[in-house]
Design a protein around this motif. Sequence first.
Motif, PDB file in Angstrom:
ATOM      1  N   GLY A  47     -10.478  38.135  10.447  1.00  0.00           N
ATOM      2  CA  GLY A  47      -9.499  37.377  10.188  1.00  0.00           C
ATOM      3  C   GLY A  47      -8.449  38.068   9.228  1.00  0.00           C
ATOM      4  O   GLY A  47      -7.418  37.646   8.647  1.00  0.00           O
ATOM      5  N   LEU A  48      -8.751  39.363   9.093  1.00  0.00           N
ATOM      6  CA  LEU A  48      -7.673  40.374   8.420  1.00  0.00           C
ATOM      7  C   LEU A  48      -6.867  41.227   9.635  1.00  0.00           C
ATOM      8  O   LEU A  48      -6.267  42.266   9.015  1.00  0.00           O
ATOM      9  N   GLY A  49      -6.942  41.220  10.830  1.00  0.00           N
ATOM     10  CA  GLY A  49      -6.144  41.568  11.712  1.00  0.00           C
ATOM     11  C   GLY A  49      -6.998  42.742  12.382  1.00  0.00           C
ATOM     12  O   GLY A  49      -8.223  42.757  12.299  1.00  0.00           O
ATOM     13  N   ALA A  50      -6.348  43.759  13.144  1.00  0.00           N
ATOM     14  CA  ALA A  50      -6.930  44.713  13.938  1.00  0.00           C
ATOM     15  C   ALA A  50      -6.831  45.817  13.090  1.00  0.00           C
ATOM     16  O   ALA A  50      -5.875  46.467  13.053  1.00  0.00           O
ATOM     17  N   TRP A  51      -7.975  46.613  12.913  1.00  0.00           N
ATOM     18  CA  TRP A  51      -8.094  47.820  12.137  1.00  0.00           C
ATOM     19  C   TRP A  51      -9.042  48.836  12.804  1.00  0.00           C
ATOM     20  O   TRP A  51     -10.262  48.340  13.230  1.00  0.00           O
ATOM     21  N   ASN A  52      -8.783  50.205  12.598  1.00  0.00           N
ATOM     22  CA  ASN A  52      -9.698  51.034  13.164  1.00  0.00           C
ATOM     23  C   ASN A  52     -10.047  51.965  12.003  1.00  0.00           C
ATOM     24  O   ASN A  52      -9.246  52.309  11.002  1.00  0.00           O
ATOM     25  N   LEU A  53     -11.250  52.466  12.103  1.00  0.00           N
ATOM     26  CA  LEU A  53     -11.981  53.206  10.866  1.00  0.00           C
ATOM     27  C   LEU A  53     -12.449  54.506  11.583  1.00  0.00           C
ATOM     28  O   LEU A  53     -13.294  54.613  12.664  1.00  0.00           O
ATOM     29  N   THR A  54     -12.167  55.674  10.852  1.00  0.00           N
ATOM     30  CA  THR A  54     -12.499  57.046  11.312  1.00  0.00           C
ATOM     31  C   THR A  54     -12.857  57.494   9.857  1.00  0.00           C
ATOM     32  O   THR A  54     -12.236  57.573   8.841  1.00  0.00           O
ATOM     33  N   VAL A  55     -14.051  58.006   9.726  1.00  0.00           N
ATOM     34  CA  VAL A  55     -14.582  58.658   8.927  1.00  0.00           C
ATOM     35  C   VAL A  55     -15.615  60.039   9.271  1.00  0.00           C
ATOM     36  O   VAL A  55     -16.086  60.213  10.317  1.00  0.00           O
ATOM     37  N   ALA A  56     -15.287  61.273   8.368  1.00  0.00           N
ATOM     38  CA  ALA A  56     -15.951  62.300   8.754  1.00  0.00           C
ATOM     39  C   ALA A  56     -16.458  63.108   7.689  1.00  0.00           C
ATOM     40  O   ALA A  56     -15.740  63.203   6.605  1.00  0.00           O
ATOM     41  N   GLY A  57     -17.635  63.761   7.673  1.00  0.00           N
ATOM     42  CA  GLY A  57     -18.100  64.626   6.645  1.00  0.00           C
ATOM     43  C   GLY A  57     -18.174  65.927   7.325  1.00  0.00           C
ATOM     44  O   GLY A  57     -18.978  66.134   8.359  1.00  0.00           O
ATOM     45  N   PHE A  58     -18.157  67.020   6.643  1.00  0.00           N
ATOM     46  CA  PHE A  58     -18.264  68.414   6.969  1.00  0.00           C
ATOM     47  C   PHE A  58     -18.737  69.402   6.151  1.00  0.00           C
ATOM     48  O   PHE A  58     -18.480  69.170   4.769  1.00  0.00           O
ATOM     49  N   PHE A  59     -19.552  70.336   6.424  1.00  0.00           N
ATOM     50  CA  PHE A  59     -20.056  71.250   5.563  1.00  0.00           C
ATOM     51  C   PHE A  59     -19.921  72.731   6.481  1.00  0.00           C
ATOM     52  O   PHE A  59     -20.116  72.990   7.508  1.00  0.00           O
TER      53      PHE A  59
END
Length: 823
Positions: free
Chosen positions: A573-585
Amino acid sequence: MKKSILMAGAAAFALSVQVAPALAQETPAQENEGEVELKQDTIIISARKKDEGLLEAPVAVSAFDSAAIENLQLESVDDIARFTPGLSFSKAFGRATERPVIRGQSNVLAGVQFGVESGTAYFIDGIYYSGSIQNLDPNDLQRVEVIKGPQSALYGRNTYAGAINFITRGGTGEYEATGRMRLGNNDTREFAGSIAGPLLPGLTGRLSVRDYEYGGEHRNLVTQDLVGQETTFSASGVLDWKPADMFDSRLRVSFNEDRDGALPIFLQTAEQNNCLPGYRSQAFWSRSGSSNRNQYHCGVIAPQPVQLNTGPDADGILNLIPGVPVNATNVFLPRTYGLADGTAFDGLARDLYVVSSNSTLRFGDSGWEVGVLAGYSDEHLKSGYDSDHSPVNFFLAGPAQEAFFANTTRRDIEDYSGEIQLRSPQDARLRGMVGLYLYDQLIYEGDITFADPSGRARDNGKRTTRNEAVFGLVELDVTDRLTATLEGRYAEETKTDRTSVRTPRVEFSKFTPRLTVDYDLGNGGTVYGIFAQGVKPGGINGALGESVGLPTYEQEESDNFELGLKTPLPDMGLGAWNLTVAGFFTEATNVQLTTAVSSPTGAINSVATNQGSGEITGLELDLSGSFNDILSGGFNYAWTDAQFTEGCDADEWILTSGGGNFTNPAAQTGNDFTSLFPGSGPATCSIEGRRFPLTSEHQASGFARADFKGAGPFGTDFFVAGDLTYESSKFVQVHNGAETGAATIAGARFGFENDKWTLAVYGQNLGDEDSIAMATRWLQGPYYSAGFSPNTAPVTASRSAPRAFFGTLRRGPQFGAELRVRF
């Protein structure tokens, strides 16, 4: 290789994520219709040399389409870095030197010394580009993609940390024209336009021109002239040819003419040093009149007035040279600037020609195809700045010689690159690609002096770079959702430097693999894991390095682990959202740093050296989308912890030992005077635990836009957009003393638009953030030298000129109005 296999097997334990900015890409149809609204449609990118959705591509990439470039006011790579988590840009020497830093992997000498590179490569339409990118016309861009991590197979040389690909606009099937007029404070003006459409059956084209000027805002107290001016005229033409479905080709030709004024730099003097007491300080120069025993500055370098000997004195009243105390007793040299110009050339003059082509030949309906890329550039560059902050170069050397630090130079640079790829059908379960790559660069360099303003009488020599590579890729759909991709590139690079007598040529080679495993989440998103090796080219330090026994430096190498998640969020109910998360070493070895050395003439300069190893751990997050048809926006954040795990630096010993010389690198020992200087020590050359220079630990940005349909006059739409970015302070050198200070920058834009035109008011840096853009470790000399102010330090101590710093001032608030039209 055994280590590489073991590390690849452990890649699943790595943590890595990435996110793209919250503004969706225009589809070709939208672009042709001139739509520039913020949308939250599927973003299509070509980061892996094929069209795919941003959330589907198993690679860390931030993408900006033409709508985002306009709305976020992205005028240069400096602006792009503000909205790209994990990318930091250091603009220290104007538009002559660029230091993009991705994920903490940097080099202080990048762009300053021949062959030293940042490890982040530029590409235009997928073709390697070695020059300054700050003069690229933003109105001519369809999209910008910042691809993070080593790119072994799909891109060319020097993608050690990543690649930035600028995709330009092409021809169109229907006639269209665009125009832009931008007027602002500080005598800012810009006029740009383009026309595109069909020319012949199967042939379309585009012609773009831009005239840009920024008048500067900081004033030189010596000459009373403004500094930091920028002017650019550019023109580009594109021909897109598709005579049949089996073949298409793009030819692009561009020309840039840049004329910039003196840099907005200032000197923070040795008299302002506040830490690490010792013999390498002003107090031990007998005629300095100083009692300051500190060798270095710890803390933020604050902006200061510009005082450059870049032209005749404005009022005929002699100006004091920065850092010379009023009670100095040196009678051999003046404590003031002369009334005449002290440098033979200031600013930048560049003429740049670039030609590129990209062609694809398809073999019927088989799915097999051949791609051919080629590029050529011809650059004529003059650059200079008052690096000694005094008139000493003129008094000591005379008009026929160069400035003391040789920073008035002419360069003529030619680049050639070519690439051929054979690609198998991309809809097959098992698919692949193989290719060959060739790059050649030729540089001629000369010194600019008062007697030779062209810089051609004293030619410093010819330098070349040649890179040859073979690369390939194999991709397998293990299941309908699980895919494994193995890439590899074997490259051999040769560099030559005619100024080097004993080491005029070096050769390097390296195989860099990249393994990606990704799983389709079934909702348009993906989760992926990557192991990749990276390599940053080594090189030659020239005659200066030879004279001190440091003729060359080795390749820097890295092992990189990454785990990423890209997904649309559930509708709550808060709209359309995209999430991207990245971790690196990342584990880096043979890290390239800078070492200060004395030249045979007595001048101090720097060479590249390999001085240690380091580890980089990071997290990148991006949330983008829209609440409804009116409000859209996003937020991104990057944390980068880049630290040395081992390493020894000679200057670190000087600073921590009370100014003692570093005499035994093998034993990491030297002369120790800490007992004479309370507050110094313990004496060490170790840089273990120190943060990488030019790297920000924290970056964040937020941006939003509201669109009100039909709320403007004449039935237009009203929009308002704002953004806020933050970047934490960056250390100048490995000593982790002097730093730039954090920067918080706000921008806004509002106006009216319809499908034919946009009228907007804009503002940038509205909060007047004045932290410096970058600083460079420098010297108080050449005012101090044994012949003019004897040094009283022991012969076993460092008797070099006291340390100082010069910094680059940031632009203040910028505001104005712009009109865009579309036909």
